[in-house]
Scaffold this motif. Structure first.
Motif, short mmCIF file in Angstrom:
data_model
loop_
_atom_site.label_atom_id
_atom_site.label_comp_id
_atom_site.label_asym_id
_atom_site.label_seq_id
_atom_site.Cartn_x
_atom_site.Cartn_y
_atom_site.Cartn_z
N MET A 1 0.72 -1.21 -0.11
CA MET A 1 -0.03 0.10 0.00
C MET A 1 0.94 1.55 -0.04
SD MET A 1 -2.84 1.02 2.96
CE MET A 1 -3.86 -0.35 2.64
N LEU A 2 0.39 2.30 -0.70
CA LEU A 2 1.13 3.51 -0.74
C LEU A 2 -0.13 4.74 -0.83
CD1 LEU A 2 4.13 4.74 -1.18
CD2 LEU A 2 3.75 4.64 -3.62
N SER A 3 0.40 5.59 -0.38
CA SER A 3 -0.71 6.90 -0.37
C SER A 3 -0.18 7.73 -1.69
CB SER A 3 -0.54 7.81 0.98
OG SER A 3 0.64 8.65 0.99
N GLU A 4 -1.36 8.48 -2.05
CA GLU A 4 -1.30 9.27 -3.11
C GLU A 4 -0.39 10.48 -2.59
OE1 GLU A 4 -3.93 11.17 -6.42
OE2 GLU A 4 -4.83 10.70 -4.82
N GLU A 5 -0.37 10.80 -1.56
CA GLU A 5 0.34 11.96 -1.17
C GLU A 5 1.94 11.54 -1.16
OE1 GLU A 5 -3.46 12.46 0.70
OE2 GLU A 5 -2.28 10.72 0.61
N SER A 6 2.20 10.30 -0.98
CA SER A 6 3.57 10.02 -1.35
C SER A 6 3.84 9.86 -2.68
CB SER A 6 4.16 8.69 -0.63
OG SER A 6 3.52 8.45 0.95
N ILE A 7 2.96 9.55 -3.45
CA ILE A 7 3.43 9.66 -5.00
C ILE A 7 3.50 10.99 -5.44
CG2 ILE A 7 2.29 9.09 -7.20
CD1 ILE A 7 0.91 6.58 -6.06
N ASP A 8 2.72 11.76 -4.86
CA ASP A 8 2.84 13.42 -5.17
C ASP A 8 4.19 13.85 -5.08
OD1 ASP A 8 0.16 13.33 -6.38
OD2 ASP A 8 -0.57 14.15 -4.39
N LYS A 9 4.89 13.27 -4.00
CA LYS A 9 6.08 13.83 -3.76
C LYS A 9 7.09 13.44 -4.81
CE LYS A 9 5.90 13.12 1.34
NZ LYS A 9 6.36 12.20 2.50
N MET A 10 6.86 12.28 -5.51
CA MET A 10 7.77 12.23 -6.68
C MET A 10 7.18 12.78 -8.14
SD MET A 10 9.89 9.98 -5.26
CE MET A 10 10.82 9.44 -6.77
N ARG A 11 5.97 13.09 -8.12
CA ARG A 11 5.54 13.79 -9.24
C ARG A 11 6.19 15.24 -9.40
NH1 ARG A 11 -0.55 11.86 -8.28
NH2 ARG A 11 -0.59 9.94 -9.56
N LYS A 12 6.57 15.78 -8.06
CA LYS A 12 7.06 16.93 -7.99
C LYS A 12 8.34 17.26 -8.79
CE LYS A 12 5.31 18.34 -3.46
NZ LYS A 12 5.63 18.57 -2.31
N TYR A 13 8.95 16.18 -9.20
CA TYR A 13 10.19 15.79 -10.23
C TYR A 13 9.67 16.23 -11.56
CZ TYR A 13 12.82 14.60 -5.93
OH TYR A 13 13.12 14.59 -4.74
N GLY A 14 8.44 16.45 -11.78
CA GLY A 14 8.20 16.66 -13.43
C GLY A 14 7.78 15.22 -14.14
N TYR A 15 7.58 14.18 -13.53
CA TYR A 15 7.32 12.93 -14.10
C TYR A 15 5.80 12.66 -14.00
CZ TYR A 15 12.31 12.19 -14.46
OH TYR A 15 13.41 12.55 -14.90
N GLU A 16 4.94 12.33 -15.03
CA GLU A 16 3.69 11.89 -14.92
C GLU A 16 3.71 10.39 -14.55
OE1 GLU A 16 0.19 11.27 -17.96
OE2 GLU A 16 1.32 12.86 -18.30
N LEU A 17 3.32 10.12 -13.09
CA LEU A 17 3.33 9.03 -12.75
C LEU A 17 1.92 8.48 -12.36
CD1 LEU A 17 5.98 9.66 -10.17
CD2 LEU A 17 6.14 8.14 -12.11
N LYS A 18 1.51 7.07 -12.73
CA LYS A 18 0.27 6.54 -12.52
C LYS A 18 0.11 5.47 -11.44
CE LYS A 18 0.36 4.34 -16.52
NZ LYS A 18 1.92 3.99 -16.49
#
Length: 152
Positions: free
Chosen positions: A47-64
């Protein structure tokens, strides 16, 4: 703020990202039916939170959802801060947190592309105590003991 399931993800084989599905069947002491990582061990479901994924999206990558190989993506929760042993209720199912984070033995596609990955630090792993069906939109309740006590 209520924590809820925003995505359920599975893969038929290990080493690839997971694909979103609308609902899943969890089997006691096994994991998600049809997922390559299910089995009789302590990391049956991730399990992972969307907030954790958002931390990685800040690098400019589109993550699904599923790109970090997480089975269940939730919104509204710092789940990595919960203690091992916390019970997790989703629909009629009951899971238990067995591990927080993990060592990356080989770099995943995310780490190779971005240079870092959030799953080893903020992903959690669970075992299935009571099986059943879960679906996108289900409320997620975390308990610190056998009493009905929401912690997030």
């Amino acid at each position: 703020m209520t924590t809820h399931v925003v995505s359920i993800n599975i893969s038929r084989k290990k080493g690839i990202t997971k694909e979103p599905i609308k609902y899943a069947t969890l089997k006691e002491n096994w994991g998600i039916i049809g997922d390559a990582h299910a089995g009789n061990w302590h990391r049956q479901v991730s399990m992972l939170s969307e907030e954790s994924i958002d931390k990685m999206r800040k690098y400019g990558y589109e993550l699904k959802y599923g790109d970090f190989a997480e089975n269940i993506t939730v919104k509204n929760g710092d789940i990595f801060k919960l203690p091992i042993g916390t019970k997790v209720k989703i629909g009629d199912t009951l899971l238990e947190i067995t591990q927080i984070g993990k060592e990356c033995h080989t770099s995943c596609a995310i780490s190779q592309t971005i240079g870092k990955c959030v799953m080893p630090l903020e992903g959690i792993f669970l075992k299935v105590l009571k099986g059943g069906e879960i679906k996108v939109g289900d409320k997620v309740i975390f308990y610190t003991d056998d009493l009905v006590k929401e912690v997030i």
